[in-house]
Scaffold this motif. Structure first.
Motif, PDB file in Angstrom:
ATOM      1  N   ASN A  34     -21.605 -35.385  -0.782  1.00 18.11           N
ATOM      2  CA  ASN A  34     -21.383 -33.690  -0.507  1.00 18.11           C
ATOM      3  C   ASN A  34     -22.693 -32.924  -0.987  1.00 18.11           C
ATOM      4  O   ASN A  34     -22.857 -31.692  -1.144  1.00 18.11           O
ATOM      5  CB  ASN A  34     -20.160 -33.185  -1.205  1.00 18.11           C
ATOM      6  CG  ASN A  34     -20.185 -33.734  -2.680  1.00 18.11           C
ATOM      7  OD1 ASN A  34     -20.721 -34.373  -3.221  1.00 18.11           O
ATOM      8  ND2 ASN A  34     -19.183 -33.337  -3.442  1.00 18.11           N
ATOM      9  N   LYS A  43     -13.174 -36.351  -0.498  1.00 15.59           N
ATOM     10  CA  LYS A  43     -11.898 -37.150  -0.369  1.00 15.59           C
ATOM     11  C   LYS A  43     -12.006 -38.038   1.095  1.00 15.59           C
ATOM     12  O   LYS A  43     -12.370 -37.291   2.179  1.00 15.59           O
ATOM     13  CB  LYS A  43     -10.666 -36.513  -0.495  1.00 15.59           C
ATOM     14  CG  LYS A  43     -10.198 -36.209  -1.817  1.00 15.59           C
ATOM     15  CD  LYS A  43      -8.743 -35.390  -1.930  1.00 15.59           C
ATOM     16  CE  LYS A  43      -8.564 -35.196  -3.199  1.00 15.59           C
ATOM     17  NZ  LYS A  43      -6.940 -34.572  -3.332  1.00 15.59           N
ATOM     18  N   GLU A  86     -18.078 -33.915  -9.859  1.00 15.18           N
ATOM     19  CA  GLU A  86     -16.940 -33.663 -10.223  1.00 15.18           C
ATOM     20  C   GLU A  86     -15.819 -33.353  -9.260  1.00 15.18           C
ATOM     21  O   GLU A  86     -14.759 -33.480  -9.442  1.00 15.18           O
ATOM     22  CB  GLU A  86     -17.105 -32.428 -11.414  1.00 15.18           C
ATOM     23  CG  GLU A  86     -17.748 -32.932 -12.574  1.00 15.18           C
ATOM     24  CD  GLU A  86     -17.984 -31.749 -13.331  1.00 15.18           C
ATOM     25  OE1 GLU A  86     -17.696 -30.419 -12.997  1.00 15.18           O
ATOM     26  OE2 GLU A  86     -18.381 -31.806 -14.797  1.00 15.18           O
ATOM     27  N   ASN A  87     -16.376 -32.955  -8.053  1.00 13.95           N
ATOM     28  CA  ASN A  87     -15.529 -32.559  -6.992  1.00 13.95           C
ATOM     29  C   ASN A  87     -15.967 -33.656  -5.756  1.00 13.95           C
ATOM     30  O   ASN A  87     -16.454 -32.990  -4.709  1.00 13.95           O
ATOM     31  CB  ASN A  87     -15.601 -31.261  -6.672  1.00 13.95           C
ATOM     32  CG  ASN A  87     -15.252 -30.289  -7.878  1.00 13.95           C
ATOM     33  OD1 ASN A  87     -14.128 -30.104  -8.100  1.00 13.95           O
ATOM     34  ND2 ASN A  87     -16.292 -29.795  -8.585  1.00 13.95           N
ATOM     35  N   GLU A 112     -21.508 -30.694 -10.406  1.00 12.48           N
ATOM     36  CA  GLU A 112     -20.587 -30.088  -9.628  1.00 12.48           C
ATOM     37  C   GLU A 112     -20.134 -31.152  -8.543  1.00 12.48           C
ATOM     38  O   GLU A 112     -18.702 -31.181  -8.223  1.00 12.48           O
ATOM     39  CB  GLU A 112     -20.990 -28.715  -9.134  1.00 12.48           C
ATOM     40  CG  GLU A 112     -21.054 -27.685 -10.339  1.00 12.48           C
ATOM     41  CD  GLU A 112     -21.587 -26.369  -9.570  1.00 12.48           C
ATOM     42  OE1 GLU A 112     -21.688 -26.298  -8.506  1.00 12.48           O
ATOM     43  OE2 GLU A 112     -21.858 -25.477 -10.398  1.00 12.48           O
ATOM     44  N   CYS A 113     -20.899 -31.747  -7.588  1.00  9.65           N
ATOM     45  CA  CYS A 113     -20.602 -32.490  -6.619  1.00  9.65           C
ATOM     46  C   CYS A 113     -19.926 -33.899  -7.091  1.00  9.65           C
ATOM     47  O   CYS A 113     -19.146 -34.287  -6.462  1.00  9.65           O
ATOM     48  CB  CYS A 113     -21.917 -32.624  -5.711  1.00  9.65           C
ATOM     49  SG  CYS A 113     -22.338 -31.196  -4.857  1.00  9.65           S
ATOM     50  N   ARG A 148     -17.941 -28.787   3.110  1.00 11.10           N
ATOM     51  CA  ARG A 148     -17.886 -29.284   1.946  1.00 11.10           C
ATOM     52  C   ARG A 148     -19.213 -30.024   1.088  1.00 11.10           C
ATOM     53  O   ARG A 148     -19.392 -29.973   0.229  1.00 11.10           O
ATOM     54  CB  ARG A 148     -16.683 -30.225   1.510  1.00 11.10           C
ATOM     55  CG  ARG A 148     -15.417 -29.730   1.800  1.00 11.10           C
ATOM     56  CD  ARG A 148     -14.357 -30.772   1.585  1.00 11.10           C
ATOM     57  NE  ARG A 148     -14.642 -31.764   3.073  1.00 11.10           N
ATOM     58  CZ  ARG A 148     -13.959 -32.971   2.742  1.00 11.10           C
ATOM     59  NH1 ARG A 148     -13.077 -33.248   1.856  1.00 11.10           N
ATOM     60  NH2 ARG A 148     -14.216 -33.682   3.919  1.00 11.10           N
TER      61      ARG A 148
END
Length: 277
Positions: free
Chosen positions: A178, A260, A256-257, A253-254, A145
């Motif tokens: 990430n 976890k 927003e995602n 993008e990183c 990831r």
């Protein structure tokens, strides 16, 4: 930007090297100094002769060509890339006038370089320095990831030296859990250079090479080859790197995602189990 560069030029390393670079021409044009230094031949030589003019003209061409090859896109980088050639030219010019002057100038250059080394970047950075190929490859696949932007460099290459502070600033600006930045010294680890098809020779046009890895695999690199396999020139400025690797979009993008954390995963699993009961 200009203010920052001018501030950088006030450091002793730069103004001392600028003085060394123009020392011969200044000595020739300053009449009181010229008459003291160049009257040993029985005549005042306070004008550049044809041989000296040829040396200076050749120096100008070499500096322009080499600076373009090293991707010197700022005034500070341009000067840093030219200091070596200007000092060599001055050694030749001083020796041409008097061999003793050439030796004295060479010793002065050595003394200045030992006392005043080139300033290195001292700002914040978030860079992982990989010490061997095994650690590097294990980290790439440890968590797919994570997006890795890796700079392959050598410590002796001027382009790599010029790019180092730019890369450090980018790492500080875009670093996330990430989205990470790393560096590999292929001068010390030639097996890495061989695997990723990067030449580390003195004439290499692939230094530095920056590769973006996604899902543990190479996604994009600069410089890269065209459709015919010919290496395309790439200037490693901050804006060019942002554009080439889409760092702004990748950073978004990183964000927003996000990755976890273990606690979040446990909580999610517990909630899912409760819902199924």
């Amino acid at each position: 930007m200009l203010k920052k560069q001018l501030s950088e030029l006030t450091k002793p390393y730069y103004w001392m090297n600028i003085l060394l670079s123009i020392s011969y021409v200044v000595a020739k044009k300053c009449i009181p100094l010229c008459t003291k230094l160049f009257t040993h031949r029985g005549e005042e030589m306070c004008q550049l002769d044809s041989r000296e003019t040829e040396i200076l003209f050749f120096l100008l061409i070499v500096v322009m060509i080499r600076s373009r090859k090293t991707g010197s896109v700022t005034m500070v980088n341009y000067l840093s890339a030219s200091f070596l050639y200007t000092k060599v030219a001055n050694i030749i010019l001083w020796s041409y006038s008097d061999f003793r002057y050439g030796i004295a100038f060479l010793l002065l250059c050595v003394l200045v370089s030992s006392i005043l080394p080139e300033p290195s970047y001292r700002g914040p950075e978030h860079i992982t320095y990989f010490r061997n190929m095994q650690t590097f490859e294990e980290e790439l696949v440890r968590d797919k990831r994570i997006n890795w932007l890796i700079c392959f460099y050598t410590v002796w290459n001027p382009s790599c030296v010029n790019f180092a502070p730019i890369y450090a600033e980018l790492s500080s600006e875009y670093n996330l859990e990430n989205l990470k930045f790393g560096k590999v010294d292929i001068g010390r680890f030639p097996d890495v250079a061989q695997k990723y098809r990067i030449s580390d020779s003195s004439f290499s046009r692939q230094l530095p090479t920056v590769i973006l890895f996604k899902n543990g695999k190479e996604f994009e690199r600069r410089p890269c080859g065209d459709a015919r396999g010919k290496l395309q020139k790439f200037f490693f400025s901050a804006d060019n790197v942002r554009a080439a690797f889409g760092l702004n979009q990748l950073y978004k993008e990183c964000i927003e995602n996000p990755m976890k954390k273990p606690k979040q995963l446990i909580t999610t699993a517990t909630e899912s189990a409760k819902k199924t009961q």
